[in-house]
Design an enzyme around this catalytic site. Sequence first.
Site, PDB file in Angstrom:
ATOM      1  N   TRP A 136      -2.330  -6.845   0.830  1.00  0.00           N
ATOM      2  CA  TRP A 136      -3.345  -6.831   1.883  1.00  0.00           C
ATOM      3  C   TRP A 136      -4.475  -7.786   1.550  1.00  0.00           C
ATOM      4  O   TRP A 136      -5.013  -8.459   2.431  1.00  0.00           O
ATOM      5  CB  TRP A 136      -3.862  -5.415   2.128  1.00  0.00           C
ATOM      6  N   ASP A 186     -12.128  -3.807   2.381  1.00  0.00           N
ATOM      7  CA  ASP A 186     -11.039  -3.240   3.166  1.00  0.00           C
ATOM      8  C   ASP A 186     -10.735  -1.874   2.550  1.00  0.00           C
ATOM      9  O   ASP A 186     -10.152  -1.783   1.475  1.00  0.00           O
ATOM     10  CB  ASP A 186      -9.813  -4.157   3.101  1.00  0.00           C
ATOM     11  N   LYS A 205      -4.299   5.633   7.916  1.00  0.00           N
ATOM     12  CA  LYS A 205      -3.921   6.131   6.597  1.00  0.00           C
ATOM     13  C   LYS A 205      -4.615   7.463   6.319  1.00  0.00           C
ATOM     14  O   LYS A 205      -3.971   8.452   6.055  1.00  0.00           O
ATOM     15  CB  LYS A 205      -4.289   5.124   5.503  1.00  0.00           C
TER      16      LYS A 205
END
Length: 362
Positions: free
Chosen positions: A103, A173, A197
Amino acid sequence: MEKRIYNFSAGPAILPEEVLKEAQENLMALPGVGMSILEISHRSKTFDDIINQTKADIKKLLNISDDYAILFLQGGASLQFSMVPMNIMPPKNRADYINTGAWSKKAIKEAKRVGDVNVAASSEETVFNRIPKQEELKLDSDAAYVHFTSNNTIYGTQWQNEPEAGSLPLVCDASSDILCRKVDVSKYGIIYAGAQKNMGPSGVTMVIFRKDLLERSSDALPTMLNYNTHVEKDSMFNTPNTFGIYIIGLVAKWIVNMGGLDKMYEQNKQKAKLLYNFIDSSSGYYKGHAEKDSRSFMNVTFNLSTEELEKKLIAEALAAGFSGLKGHRSVGGLRASIYNAFPTKGVEDLVSFMKDFQQKNG
Ligand SMILES: *Cc1c(COP(=O)(O)O)cnc(C)c1O
Protein backbone atom coordinates in the site's frame (compact mmCIF):
# COMPACT_ATOMS: atom_id res chain seq x y z
CA MET A 1 -30.94 -17.04 10.88
CA GLU A 2 -28.00 -18.51 8.97
CA LYS A 3 -25.18 -19.43 11.37
CA ARG A 4 -22.25 -17.01 11.34
CA ILE A 5 -18.74 -18.40 10.96
CA TYR A 6 -15.42 -16.87 12.02
CA ASN A 7 -14.42 -14.27 9.45
CA PHE A 8 -10.66 -13.61 9.34
CA SER A 9 -10.85 -11.67 6.09
CA ALA A 10 -8.51 -8.67 5.67
CA GLY A 11 -11.24 -6.46 4.26
CA PRO A 12 -14.08 -5.96 3.84
CA ALA A 13 -14.03 -7.52 7.26
CA ILE A 14 -15.96 -8.52 10.32
CA LEU A 15 -18.27 -5.99 11.99
CA PRO A 16 -19.56 -6.11 15.57
CA GLU A 17 -22.66 -8.31 15.86
CA GLU A 18 -24.38 -5.61 17.90
CA VAL A 19 -23.92 -3.23 14.98
CA LEU A 20 -25.30 -5.67 12.42
CA LYS A 21 -28.27 -6.42 14.64
CA GLU A 22 -29.12 -2.78 15.18
CA ALA A 23 -28.80 -2.08 11.44
CA GLN A 24 -31.00 -5.09 10.70
CA GLU A 25 -33.66 -4.12 13.22
CA ASN A 26 -33.88 -0.60 11.87
CA LEU A 27 -33.38 -1.32 8.19
CA MET A 28 -37.05 -1.15 7.24
CA ALA A 29 -37.66 2.03 9.17
CA LEU A 30 -35.45 4.16 11.39
CA PRO A 31 -37.14 4.74 14.75
CA GLY A 32 -39.33 7.83 14.59
CA VAL A 33 -38.66 8.28 10.88
CA GLY A 34 -40.65 5.53 9.18
CA MET A 35 -38.17 5.22 6.31
CA SER A 36 -35.01 3.20 5.82
CA ILE A 37 -31.54 4.71 6.14
CA LEU A 38 -31.20 3.49 2.54
CA GLU A 39 -34.07 5.71 1.44
CA ILE A 40 -33.65 9.03 3.21
CA SER A 41 -32.15 12.19 1.80
CA HIS A 42 -28.63 13.11 2.77
CA ARG A 43 -30.04 16.63 3.23
CA SER A 44 -32.62 15.48 5.78
CA LYS A 45 -32.50 16.42 9.44
CA THR A 46 -32.33 12.70 10.25
CA PHE A 47 -29.16 12.18 8.25
CA ASP A 48 -27.70 15.42 9.53
CA ASP A 49 -28.11 14.08 13.05
CA ILE A 50 -26.53 10.76 12.06
CA ILE A 51 -23.42 12.26 10.47
CA ASN A 52 -23.02 14.81 13.26
CA GLN A 53 -23.28 12.16 15.97
CA THR A 54 -20.80 9.97 14.07
CA LYS A 55 -18.31 12.83 13.87
CA ALA A 56 -18.86 13.72 17.53
CA ASP A 57 -18.16 10.13 18.62
CA ILE A 58 -15.03 9.84 16.47
CA LYS A 59 -13.87 13.22 17.72
CA LYS A 60 -14.34 12.12 21.31
CA LEU A 61 -12.74 8.69 20.80
CA LEU A 62 -9.61 10.13 19.19
CA ASN A 63 -9.67 13.38 21.14
CA ILE A 64 -9.58 15.42 17.92
CA SER A 65 -9.32 19.21 18.28
CA ASP A 66 -11.25 21.83 16.33
CA ASP A 67 -8.18 22.38 14.17
CA TYR A 68 -9.22 19.30 12.22
CA ALA A 69 -12.08 18.48 9.85
CA ILE A 70 -13.52 14.96 9.80
CA LEU A 71 -14.55 14.02 6.27
CA PHE A 72 -16.33 11.01 4.78
CA LEU A 73 -15.29 10.67 1.16
CA GLN A 74 -15.51 8.09 -1.60
CA GLY A 75 -12.92 6.52 -3.87
CA GLY A 76 -11.33 4.46 -1.12
CA ALA A 77 -7.97 4.97 0.52
CA SER A 78 -6.69 4.59 -3.04
CA LEU A 79 -8.07 7.99 -4.05
CA GLN A 80 -6.28 9.53 -1.07
CA PHE A 81 -3.01 8.24 -2.56
CA SER A 82 -3.68 10.85 -5.28
CA MET A 83 -5.56 13.55 -3.39
CA VAL A 84 -2.88 13.95 -0.73
CA PRO A 85 -0.03 14.84 -3.14
CA MET A 86 -2.29 16.79 -5.53
CA ASN A 87 -3.42 19.03 -2.68
CA ILE A 88 -0.54 19.38 -0.28
CA MET A 89 2.66 18.56 -2.14
CA PRO A 90 2.80 21.92 -3.98
CA PRO A 91 4.48 24.33 -4.00
CA LYS A 92 7.55 22.40 -2.82
CA ASN A 93 6.65 19.38 -4.93
CA ARG A 94 8.69 17.01 -2.81
CA ALA A 95 7.63 14.66 -0.08
CA ASP A 96 9.02 11.90 2.12
CA TYR A 97 7.44 8.45 1.95
CA ILE A 98 8.29 5.47 4.13
CA ASN A 99 7.93 2.25 2.18
CA THR A 100 6.61 -0.53 4.40
CA GLY A 101 4.58 -2.53 1.92
CA ALA A 102 2.33 -2.80 -1.10
CA TRP A 103 0.00 0.00 0.00
CA SER A 104 2.93 2.35 0.68
CA LYS A 105 4.22 1.57 -2.82
CA LYS A 106 0.89 2.45 -4.36
CA ALA A 107 0.87 5.74 -2.46
CA ILE A 108 4.43 6.45 -3.67
CA LYS A 109 3.49 5.71 -7.27
CA GLU A 110 0.71 8.31 -7.21
CA ALA A 111 2.83 10.91 -5.39
CA LYS A 112 5.48 10.59 -8.12
CA ARG A 113 2.94 11.86 -10.64
CA VAL A 114 2.89 15.15 -8.74
CA GLY A 115 6.48 15.68 -7.65
CA ASP A 116 9.66 14.16 -6.25
CA VAL A 117 9.39 11.38 -3.73
CA ASN A 118 12.17 10.73 -1.28
CA VAL A 119 11.82 7.18 0.00
CA ALA A 120 13.03 7.89 3.52
CA ALA A 121 13.30 4.19 4.43
CA SER A 122 12.14 0.86 3.08
CA SER A 123 11.88 -2.69 4.36
CA GLU A 124 11.29 -4.17 0.93
CA GLU A 125 14.58 -6.11 0.98
CA THR A 126 13.23 -8.40 3.68
CA VAL A 127 9.72 -8.77 2.20
CA PHE A 128 8.43 -5.97 4.42
CA ASN A 129 8.76 -8.01 7.59
CA ARG A 130 9.65 -5.03 9.75
CA ILE A 131 9.04 -1.38 10.50
CA PRO A 132 12.10 0.85 10.00
CA LYS A 133 13.66 2.38 13.09
CA GLN A 134 13.62 6.13 13.61
CA GLU A 135 17.44 6.27 13.08
CA GLU A 136 17.05 4.71 9.66
CA LEU A 137 14.77 7.45 8.34
CA LYS A 138 16.51 9.75 5.87
CA LEU A 139 14.04 12.58 5.97
CA ASP A 140 14.29 15.58 3.68
CA SER A 141 13.83 18.62 5.92
CA ASP A 142 12.48 20.55 2.94
CA ALA A 143 9.74 18.04 2.17
CA ALA A 144 6.08 19.06 2.04
CA TYR A 145 5.11 16.19 4.36
CA VAL A 146 6.06 12.70 5.58
CA HIS A 147 3.78 9.81 4.59
CA PHE A 148 3.61 6.42 6.28
CA THR A 149 1.29 3.41 6.51
CA SER A 150 0.48 2.72 10.16
CA ASN A 151 -0.48 -0.92 9.69
CA ASN A 152 0.65 -3.07 6.79
CA THR A 153 -2.37 -5.24 6.17
CA ILE A 154 -0.64 -7.64 3.79
CA TYR A 155 2.60 -8.23 5.72
CA GLY A 156 1.28 -8.02 9.26
CA THR A 157 3.51 -5.22 10.54
CA GLN A 158 2.46 -2.14 12.48
CA TRP A 159 4.14 1.00 13.74
CA GLN A 160 4.16 0.89 17.54
CA ASN A 161 4.61 4.68 17.58
CA GLU A 162 4.36 7.06 14.67
CA PRO A 163 7.64 8.23 13.10
CA GLU A 164 9.01 11.56 14.32
CA ALA A 165 8.61 14.04 11.49
CA GLY A 166 9.88 17.16 13.24
CA SER A 167 8.04 20.20 11.94
CA LEU A 168 6.77 18.44 8.80
CA PRO A 169 3.11 17.39 8.61
CA LEU A 170 2.73 13.69 9.15
CA VAL A 171 0.33 11.96 6.74
CA CYS A 172 -0.90 8.50 7.62
CA ASP A 173 -2.73 5.77 5.75
CA ALA A 174 -4.47 4.16 8.74
CA SER A 175 -6.88 2.03 6.71
CA SER A 176 -6.31 -1.17 8.61
CA ASP A 177 -5.81 0.05 12.17
CA ILE A 178 -7.90 3.19 12.56
CA LEU A 179 -9.68 3.14 15.95
CA CYS A 180 -7.67 0.14 17.19
CA ARG A 181 -6.03 2.37 19.83
CA LYS A 182 -5.59 5.99 20.78
CA VAL A 183 -3.29 8.11 18.67
CA ASP A 184 -2.15 11.65 19.32
CA VAL A 185 -3.93 13.26 16.38
CA SER A 186 -2.20 16.59 17.05
CA LYS A 187 1.00 15.06 15.66
CA TYR A 188 -0.66 14.54 12.27
CA GLY A 189 -1.50 16.67 9.26
CA ILE A 190 -3.77 14.09 7.66
CA ILE A 191 -5.02 10.64 8.69
CA TYR A 192 -7.05 8.73 6.12
CA ALA A 193 -8.65 5.30 6.29
CA GLY A 194 -10.89 3.23 4.08
CA ALA A 195 -13.68 2.09 6.40
CA GLN A 196 -13.87 -1.52 5.34
CA LYS A 197 -11.15 -2.95 7.58
CA ASN A 198 -11.79 -1.73 11.08
CA MET A 199 -14.66 0.72 10.97
CA GLY A 200 -17.51 -0.08 8.61
CA PRO A 201 -18.45 -1.26 5.13
CA SER A 202 -16.57 -0.48 1.91
CA GLY A 203 -17.37 2.65 -0.05
CA VAL A 204 -16.51 5.31 2.49
CA THR A 205 -13.14 6.73 3.52
CA MET A 206 -12.65 8.81 6.62
CA VAL A 207 -10.17 11.68 6.36
CA ILE A 208 -9.04 13.63 9.41
CA PHE A 209 -7.60 16.81 7.95
CA ARG A 210 -5.73 19.62 9.70
CA LYS A 211 -7.38 22.70 8.34
CA ASP A 212 -4.28 24.90 8.09
CA LEU A 213 -3.16 22.66 5.21
CA LEU A 214 -6.18 23.70 3.13
CA GLU A 215 -4.35 26.78 1.86
CA ARG A 216 -1.97 24.56 -0.09
CA SER A 217 -4.66 23.31 -2.48
CA SER A 218 -4.68 25.03 -5.85
CA ASP A 219 -7.95 26.38 -7.26
CA ALA A 220 -6.99 24.66 -10.49
CA LEU A 221 -7.67 21.24 -8.98
CA PRO A 222 -10.85 19.45 -10.07
CA THR A 223 -13.60 20.37 -7.62
CA MET A 224 -14.13 16.84 -6.32
CA LEU A 225 -10.39 16.35 -5.74
CA ASN A 226 -9.91 19.52 -3.72
CA TYR A 227 -10.16 19.07 0.07
CA ASN A 228 -11.53 22.62 0.36
CA THR A 229 -14.70 21.48 -1.41
CA HIS A 230 -15.34 18.74 1.10
CA VAL A 231 -14.45 20.78 4.16
CA GLU A 232 -16.64 23.71 3.03
CA LYS A 233 -19.57 21.43 2.22
CA ASP A 234 -19.05 19.18 5.24
CA SER A 235 -18.70 15.98 3.12
CA MET A 236 -21.95 16.82 1.31
CA PHE A 237 -20.76 18.45 -1.90
CA ASN A 238 -22.15 15.38 -3.62
CA THR A 239 -24.26 12.56 -2.22
CA PRO A 240 -22.12 10.79 0.37
CA ASN A 241 -22.29 7.09 1.22
CA THR A 242 -25.15 7.55 3.67
CA PHE A 243 -25.42 3.90 4.65
CA GLY A 244 -21.66 3.58 5.14
CA ILE A 245 -21.56 6.65 7.37
CA TYR A 246 -24.51 5.29 9.36
CA ILE A 247 -22.65 2.03 10.00
CA ILE A 248 -19.46 3.88 10.99
CA GLY A 249 -21.66 5.77 13.45
CA LEU A 250 -22.92 2.51 14.95
CA VAL A 251 -19.37 1.17 15.19
CA ALA A 252 -18.18 4.35 16.90
CA LYS A 253 -21.08 4.13 19.36
CA TRP A 254 -20.19 0.47 19.99
CA ILE A 255 -16.61 1.48 20.90
CA VAL A 256 -17.82 4.34 23.11
CA ASN A 257 -20.20 1.98 24.94
CA MET A 258 -17.48 -0.58 25.46
CA GLY A 259 -15.34 2.00 27.22
CA GLY A 260 -13.39 3.74 24.48
CA LEU A 261 -10.12 3.19 22.67
CA ASP A 262 -8.01 2.24 25.70
CA LYS A 263 -10.36 -0.67 26.32
CA MET A 264 -10.31 -1.55 22.64
CA TYR A 265 -6.52 -1.49 22.64
CA GLU A 266 -6.30 -3.74 25.71
CA GLN A 267 -8.58 -6.24 24.05
CA ASN A 268 -6.71 -6.08 20.75
CA LYS A 269 -3.35 -6.63 22.42
CA GLN A 270 -4.67 -9.54 24.39
CA LYS A 271 -6.18 -11.24 21.31
CA ALA A 272 -3.00 -10.82 19.29
CA LYS A 273 -0.90 -12.11 22.18
CA LEU A 274 -2.94 -15.31 22.32
CA LEU A 275 -2.15 -16.08 18.71
CA TYR A 276 1.48 -14.90 18.66
CA ASN A 277 2.28 -16.75 21.88
CA PHE A 278 0.91 -19.92 20.40
CA ILE A 279 2.87 -19.44 17.15
CA ASP A 280 6.07 -18.81 19.15
CA SER A 281 5.52 -21.90 21.27
CA SER A 282 4.90 -24.24 18.33
CA SER A 283 8.60 -25.26 18.09
CA GLY A 284 8.85 -23.67 14.67
CA TYR A 285 5.88 -25.54 13.21
CA TYR A 286 4.26 -22.14 12.64
CA LYS A 287 6.59 -19.27 11.76
CA GLY A 288 5.54 -15.64 12.11
CA HIS A 289 6.39 -13.46 9.09
CA ALA A 290 6.94 -10.16 10.92
CA GLU A 291 9.84 -9.44 13.24
CA LYS A 292 8.63 -9.50 16.83
CA ASP A 293 8.92 -5.79 17.55
CA SER A 294 7.09 -4.94 14.31
CA ARG A 295 4.15 -7.28 14.73
CA SER A 296 0.67 -6.08 13.95
CA PHE A 297 -2.13 -6.84 16.34
CA MET A 298 -4.63 -6.48 13.50
CA ASN A 299 -3.21 -8.86 10.88
CA VAL A 300 -1.24 -11.90 12.07
CA THR A 301 0.83 -13.40 9.23
CA PHE A 302 2.54 -16.77 9.43
CA ASN A 303 3.80 -19.73 7.44
CA LEU A 304 4.06 -23.49 7.73
CA SER A 305 7.02 -25.46 6.40
CA THR A 306 5.44 -26.26 3.02
CA GLU A 307 2.81 -24.79 0.76
CA GLU A 308 1.00 -28.14 0.77
CA LEU A 309 0.56 -28.01 4.53
CA GLU A 310 -0.62 -24.41 4.30
CA LYS A 311 -3.23 -25.35 1.69
CA LYS A 312 -4.35 -28.29 3.79
CA LEU A 313 -4.75 -26.14 6.88
CA ILE A 314 -6.67 -23.44 5.02
CA ALA A 315 -9.05 -26.03 3.53
CA GLU A 316 -9.63 -27.85 6.84
CA ALA A 317 -10.03 -24.56 8.67
CA LEU A 318 -12.69 -23.42 6.23
CA ALA A 319 -14.58 -26.68 6.67
CA ALA A 320 -14.42 -26.11 10.44
CA GLY A 321 -15.84 -22.58 10.19
CA PHE A 322 -12.71 -20.39 9.98
CA SER A 323 -12.89 -18.31 6.81
CA GLY A 324 -10.41 -15.93 5.16
CA LEU A 325 -7.11 -17.35 6.46
CA LYS A 326 -5.29 -17.45 3.14
CA GLY A 327 -2.39 -15.00 3.06
CA HIS A 328 -2.12 -12.32 0.39
CA ARG A 329 -0.67 -13.72 -2.85
CA SER A 330 2.43 -11.53 -2.52
CA VAL A 331 3.58 -13.19 0.75
CA GLY A 332 1.72 -16.50 0.68
CA GLY A 333 1.20 -18.39 3.89
CA LEU A 334 -1.62 -17.50 6.21
CA ARG A 335 -3.08 -14.32 7.61
CA ALA A 336 -5.54 -14.03 10.45
CA SER A 337 -7.08 -10.57 10.49
CA ILE A 338 -8.39 -9.98 13.99
CA TYR A 339 -9.78 -6.47 13.86
CA ASN A 340 -11.65 -4.68 16.68
CA ALA A 341 -14.85 -6.61 16.04
CA PHE A 342 -13.22 -10.04 16.04
CA PRO A 343 -14.20 -11.95 19.19
CA THR A 344 -11.57 -13.30 21.62
CA LYS A 345 -13.38 -16.64 21.55
CA GLY A 346 -12.69 -16.88 17.81
CA VAL A 347 -8.95 -16.44 18.39
CA GLU A 348 -9.02 -19.08 21.15
CA ASP A 349 -10.86 -21.46 18.85
CA LEU A 350 -8.36 -20.85 16.05
CA VAL A 351 -5.48 -21.60 18.43
CA SER A 352 -7.10 -24.92 19.43
CA PHE A 353 -7.66 -25.75 15.81
CA MET A 354 -4.02 -24.99 14.92
CA LYS A 355 -2.78 -27.01 17.91
CA ASP A 356 -4.84 -29.93 16.75
CA PHE A 357 -3.63 -29.58 13.18
CA GLN A 358 -0.01 -29.58 14.36
CA GLN A 359 -0.56 -32.74 16.38
CA LYS A 360 -2.12 -34.54 13.41
CA ASN A 361 0.31 -33.24 10.80
CA GLY A 362 3.50 -32.63 12.79
C1 LIG B 1 -7.06 -1.97 2.06
C2 LIG B 1 -6.05 -0.91 2.14
C3 LIG B 1 -5.99 0.14 1.20
C4 LIG B 1 -6.90 0.23 0.02
O1 LIG B 1 -8.12 0.70 0.36
P1 LIG B 1 -9.27 0.99 -0.71
O2 LIG B 1 -10.32 1.58 0.16
O3 LIG B 1 -9.64 -0.31 -1.33
O4 LIG B 1 -8.74 1.94 -1.71
C5 LIG B 1 -5.03 1.12 1.39
N1 LIG B 1 -4.18 1.07 2.42
C6 LIG B 1 -4.19 0.08 3.32
C7 LIG B 1 -3.22 0.08 4.45
C8 LIG B 1 -5.13 -0.94 3.21
O5 LIG B 1 -5.16 -1.94 4.12
